[in-house]
Design a protein around this motif. Structure first.
Motif, short mmCIF file in Angstrom:
data_model
loop_
_atom_site.label_atom_id
_atom_site.label_comp_id
_atom_site.label_asym_id
_atom_site.label_seq_id
_atom_site.Cartn_x
_atom_site.Cartn_y
_atom_site.Cartn_z
N ALA A 89 18.07 -25.80 -25.92
CA ALA A 89 19.32 -25.28 -25.34
C ALA A 89 19.98 -24.26 -26.26
N CYS A 90 19.73 -24.39 -27.57
CA CYS A 90 20.30 -23.45 -28.53
C CYS A 90 19.42 -22.21 -28.72
N TYR A 91 18.40 -22.09 -27.90
CA TYR A 91 17.45 -20.97 -28.01
C TYR A 91 18.13 -19.60 -28.02
N PRO A 92 19.09 -19.33 -27.09
CA PRO A 92 19.74 -18.01 -27.12
C PRO A 92 20.53 -17.76 -28.41
N LEU A 93 20.96 -18.83 -29.07
CA LEU A 93 21.70 -18.66 -30.33
C LEU A 93 20.74 -18.32 -31.46
N PHE A 94 19.57 -18.94 -31.46
CA PHE A 94 18.58 -18.64 -32.50
C PHE A 94 18.04 -17.22 -32.36
N LEU A 95 18.08 -16.67 -31.14
CA LEU A 95 17.54 -15.33 -30.92
C LEU A 95 18.57 -14.23 -31.23
N GLN A 96 19.70 -14.61 -31.80
CA GLN A 96 20.69 -13.59 -32.16
C GLN A 96 20.20 -12.68 -33.29
N GLY A 97 19.08 -13.08 -33.92
CA GLY A 97 18.47 -12.21 -34.92
C GLY A 97 17.88 -10.95 -34.32
N ILE A 98 17.68 -10.97 -32.99
CA ILE A 98 17.22 -9.77 -32.29
C ILE A 98 18.46 -8.98 -31.90
N PRO A 99 18.68 -7.80 -32.47
CA PRO A 99 19.92 -7.05 -32.20
C PRO A 99 20.18 -6.83 -30.71
N PHE A 139 19.77 -8.74 -28.34
CA PHE A 139 20.18 -9.97 -27.65
C PHE A 139 21.59 -10.41 -28.04
N SER A 140 22.28 -9.61 -28.85
CA SER A 140 23.60 -10.04 -29.34
C SER A 140 24.61 -10.22 -28.22
N PHE A 141 24.43 -9.50 -27.10
CA PHE A 141 25.39 -9.59 -25.99
C PHE A 141 25.32 -10.96 -25.28
N LEU A 142 24.26 -11.73 -25.57
CA LEU A 142 24.11 -13.04 -24.93
C LEU A 142 24.87 -14.15 -25.64
N LEU A 143 25.50 -13.85 -26.77
CA LEU A 143 26.12 -14.90 -27.58
C LEU A 143 27.15 -15.72 -26.81
N PRO A 144 28.14 -15.12 -26.12
CA PRO A 144 29.14 -15.95 -25.41
C PRO A 144 28.50 -16.87 -24.36
N LEU A 145 27.61 -16.31 -23.54
CA LEU A 145 26.94 -17.14 -22.53
C LEU A 145 26.01 -18.16 -23.18
N GLY A 146 25.39 -17.78 -24.29
CA GLY A 146 24.52 -18.71 -25.00
C GLY A 146 25.27 -19.91 -25.53
N ILE A 147 26.47 -19.67 -26.05
CA ILE A 147 27.29 -20.78 -26.55
C ILE A 147 27.68 -21.71 -25.40
N LEU A 148 28.13 -21.13 -24.28
CA LEU A 148 28.50 -21.94 -23.11
C LEU A 148 27.30 -22.74 -22.60
N SER A 149 26.15 -22.10 -22.53
CA SER A 149 24.94 -22.77 -22.05
C SER A 149 24.56 -23.93 -22.96
N ALA A 150 24.63 -23.70 -24.29
CA ALA A 150 24.28 -24.76 -25.24
C ALA A 150 25.24 -25.94 -25.14
N LEU A 151 26.54 -25.66 -24.99
CA LEU A 151 27.53 -26.74 -24.88
C LEU A 151 27.33 -27.55 -23.60
N ASP A 163 23.22 -19.99 -16.87
CA ASP A 163 21.86 -19.52 -17.19
C ASP A 163 21.45 -18.38 -16.24
N ALA A 164 21.85 -18.49 -14.98
CA ALA A 164 21.55 -17.42 -14.03
C ALA A 164 22.26 -16.13 -14.42
N LEU A 165 23.48 -16.26 -14.93
CA LEU A 165 24.22 -15.07 -15.39
C LEU A 165 23.52 -14.43 -16.59
#
Length: 242
Positions: A79-89, A91-103, A144-146
């Motif tokens: 579930a934290c996958y989008p957060l770990f991928l923040q190392g890819i520049p 993908f940085s725009f996914l951070l807010p949705l990634g946090i919501l998805s992980a929570l 996740d769809a967003l």
């Protein structure tokens, strides 16, 4: 292979495969004990509750519960996958949705574990948490769809995978909504009665016991959503970094 792509693939496999293995063991191991506990009756995902799979003597039920928590842990990592991928520049725009998805994923995993351990009759919290479990499931799938929609917009040259994942996740969200809005949920305690030859009446659950089937249905949709979301992110990591 690009180091970041190698990391993305390794993380997905290291969380999904052990998580699915733990889930399989946690579902298969208690079935024999369940049959013994219920006089030879086989466990059914359509009319038996999740907690009934894990009830029994502590010594016999502890290992399946360990695997259940192992599954939850590995899929929390997924579930934290989008957060770990923040190392890819890119993908940085996914951070807010990634946090919501992980929570929301953490909430659904915790609620499912509670539903597996809390009996329905003896614990009113079980019934109270089913709507929250369903709501977290539904909202998580929409989030996740967003992410899929945002990926399609961010990479127009590869928009088709994002739209496909988005549509599939929205279908899963619709299915979860239909499960929650099932009118039979209002009368989920109804049992079926059959007349024996000696005139006595035997009362049992119907083949599809709506609340138990709904809990398992929501879990299955959650599982598919988690794997699809991870697969979507891995697909775009491959497309961007190849």
């Amino acid at each position: 292979m690009n180091e970041m792509l190698s990391f993305a693939l390794s993380l997905f496999l290291a969380s999904a495969i052990p998580g699915l293995l733990c889930l399989l063991l946690s579902l298969l191991m208690p079935r024999k004990r369940f049959a013994r506990f219920h006089r030879g009756e086989r466990y059914s995902f359509l009319h038996d509750f999740p907690f009934e799979l894990y009830e029994g003597e502590k010594r016999e039920s502890i290992l399946p519960k360990v695997f259940l928590f192992g599954f939850a842990g590995f899929f929390l990592l997924l579930a934290c996958y989008p957060l770990f991928l923040q190392g890819i520049p890119d993908f940085s725009f996914l951070l807010p949705l990634g946090i919501l998805s992980a929570l929301l994923s953490a909430a659904t995993l915790a609620l499912f574990c509670f539903l597996c351990l809390a009996p329905v009759i003896e614990n009113r919290h079980h019934l109270a948490l089913v709507p929250f479990y369903g709501a977290a499931t539904l909202i998580g799938m929409v989030i996740d769809a967003l992410m899929g929609l945002n990926l399609a917009k961010a990479f127009p040259e590869w928009k088709m995978p994002g739209f496909v994942f988005m549509l599939v996740l929205l279908v899963l969200a619709l299915l979860s909504a239909l499960l929650l809005m099932n009118p039979k949920m209002a009368d989920w305690t109804r049992l079926t009665s059959t007349m024996n030859e000696d005139g006595s009446t035997y009362t049992s659950r119907p083949k599809v016991f709506v609340l138990a089937a709904t809990e398992w249905g929501l879990f299955l949709l959650n599982l598919l959503s988690a794997l699809l979301t991870g697969g979507m992110l891995l697909t775009y990591a491959f497309l961007v970094l190849r």
